[in-house]
Design an enzyme around this catalytic site. Structure first.
Site, PDB file in Angstrom:
ATOM      1  N   ARG A 186       0.818  -1.214   0.000  1.00 53.90           N
ATOM      2  CA  ARG A 186       0.000   0.000   0.000  1.00 53.90           C
ATOM      3  C   ARG A 186       0.855   1.270   0.000  1.00 53.90           C
ATOM      4  O   ARG A 186       0.413   2.320  -0.414  1.00 53.90           O
ATOM      5  CB  ARG A 186      -1.009  -0.026   1.156  1.00 53.90           C
ATOM      6  CG  ARG A 186      -2.119  -1.070   0.914  1.00 53.90           C
ATOM      7  CD  ARG A 186      -3.154  -1.106   2.029  1.00 53.90           C
ATOM      8  NE  ARG A 186      -2.626  -1.672   3.246  1.00 53.90           N
ATOM      9  CZ  ARG A 186      -2.747  -2.960   3.610  1.00 53.90           C
ATOM     10  NH1 ARG A 186      -3.387  -3.813   2.829  1.00 53.90           N
ATOM     11  NH2 ARG A 186      -2.223  -3.376   4.742  1.00 53.90           N
TER      12      ARG A 186
ATOM     13  N   GLU B  24       4.014  -9.812  15.635  1.00 50.23           N
ATOM     14  CA  GLU B  24       3.365 -10.274  16.850  1.00 50.23           C
ATOM     15  C   GLU B  24       3.700 -11.758  17.085  1.00 50.23           C
ATOM     16  O   GLU B  24       4.081 -12.178  18.176  1.00 50.23           O
ATOM     17  CB  GLU B  24       1.853 -10.070  16.722  1.00 50.23           C
ATOM     18  CG  GLU B  24       1.093 -10.246  18.023  1.00 50.23           C
ATOM     19  CD  GLU B  24      -0.416 -10.076  17.823  1.00 50.23           C
ATOM     20  OE1 GLU B  24      -1.133 -10.114  18.823  1.00 50.23           O
ATOM     21  OE2 GLU B  24      -0.856  -9.909  16.670  1.00 50.23           O
TER      22      GLU B  24
END
Lengths: 182, 191
Positions: free
Chosen positions: A69, A106
């Site tokens: 993006r 994560e």
């Protein structure tokens, strides 16, 4: 720093043009979807203009965009301010010789790559992405540019998730965002 | 159709664009001479000219949608969209777009791949172009055209910076015109 929300009328339209998609890519995540911003030509133009107004004339010769993006916002900014565009990509996408920077997710690790020779020592660079969360990806991007000898002037994102404190993980580099989402 | 055969014969911008593209041999696998546009993006003038050529072509064609194919189509499509006042619609690999999508499968040399577009991105009757960095067999562009047509758009043309020989002589894709700036470089051409 955030763009001055109270003063610039373009900011509110940008904020409302972003769609939130609940539970994507997994339960509990409220995904900030910029594709709806891209569907409104005036709002997309305003988004790019806000960054261009900030960075034009500041002697920035490199705009680095993070896959994928960052590839949507970075090139128009680069073209408008007279800079080159450098894509920072996931492994095995760039065809030439690359330098790689690992970073922690994560759960697990990921890796960002940049072409050798894309950036020269002493160049002033921006890093562009649609959103900053934990700052892990931006930090990897900063490291790649530093290793190539560039001076990272600022990181620029459309959206910040301030609760994830990514701003603190940018190795002292400033962060400029247009909207915050709590 | 190549730009040089369509009004841009002898245009010095095309020569500079071609020279700015780097060939990387044997990527992603032996035998493939990969046409690398990242060096074009490092050349501000050549990159700007690339976008301008497409913008000059499409600005008066009443185009309201520029669809770009992930990920290198994202590097060219948005700038074109912004300049002609169209929306930009990303066409992506599976599981990247967060909302409801329509999917189109297409055939690779070995196996199948899939392209997706958000439901509602495009309205029936909109005039669209598809942008990518390179066209080879046309499989990906073909899938892109189908996605847009399934949403009711009219695909006016596909625009690519580079066209490989596989597409030469074939100026159309699914019956849609194809507009290409330059052909592939040989590794011997490069400095």
């Amino acid at each position: 720093m955030s763009a001055c929300k109270d003063e610039d009328p373009r900011i509110n339209r940008i904020k409302t043009s972003i769609r939130v998609v609940p539970n994507f890519p997994k339960p509990g995540i409220m995904f900030q979807d910029i594709t709806t911003l891209l569907l409104d030509p005036q709002t997309f133009k305003d988004t790019v203009d806000l960054f261009v107004e900030r960075y034009k004339g500041k002697n920035i010769s490199v705009v680095a965009g993070i896959e994928a993006r960052g590839f949507i916002f970075g090139p128009p900014i680069a073209l408008a301010i007279g800079a080159k565009f450098v894509p920072l990509r996931k492994p095995k996408k760039l065809p030439g010789e690359v330098i790689s920077e690992d970073y922690t997710l994560e759960y697990g690790r990921d890796c960002l790559q940049m072409h050798v020779g894309a950036v020269e020592t002493g160049e002033r660079a921006l890093v562009v992405d649609d959103l900053v969360a934990t700052g892990g990806t931006l930090c990897a991007a900063i490291n790649l540019l530093k290793r190539a000898g560039a001076h990272v002037v600022e990181c620029a994102c459309v959206i910040e998730l301030p609760d994830l404190k990514g701003r603190e993980r940018l190795k002292g580099k400033p962060l400029y965002v247009l909207v915050e989402s709590h | 159709m190549f730009a040089a055969e369509n009004g841009l014969k002898g245009d010095p911008r095309l020569e500079a664009i071609s020279r700015a593209i780097r060939v990387v041999p044997h990527f992603p696998k032996p035998g493939i001479m990969f046409q690398d546009i990242t060096t074009l993006l490092l050349d501000h003038k050549a990159f700007k000219d690339t976008v301008e050529i497409f913008v000059d072509r499409y600005r008066d064609m009443d185009i309201s949608v520029v669809a770009g194919v992930e990920a290198r189509g994202f590097m060219f499509g948005p700038s074109i969209a912004l300049a002609i006042g169209a929306k930009f619609v990303p066409l992506r690999k599976p599981r990247k777009l967060p909302g409801e999508v329509i999917s189109e499968e297409y055939v690779l040399e070995y196996g199948v791949d899939c392209l997706q577009m958000h439901v509602g991105a495009v309205q029936p009757g909109e005039r669209a172009i598809v942008i990518d960095d390179l066209v080879a067999t046309g499989g990906t562009l073909s899938a892109a055209i189908k996605l847009l047509e399934r949403a009711g758009a009219e695909v006016v043309e596909c625009g690519c910076v580079i066209g490989l020989p596989e597409t030469k002589g074939q100026c159309r894709l699914n019956g849609k015109p194809l507009y290409i700036l330059v052909g592939p470089r040989d590794v011997d051409d490069c400095c």
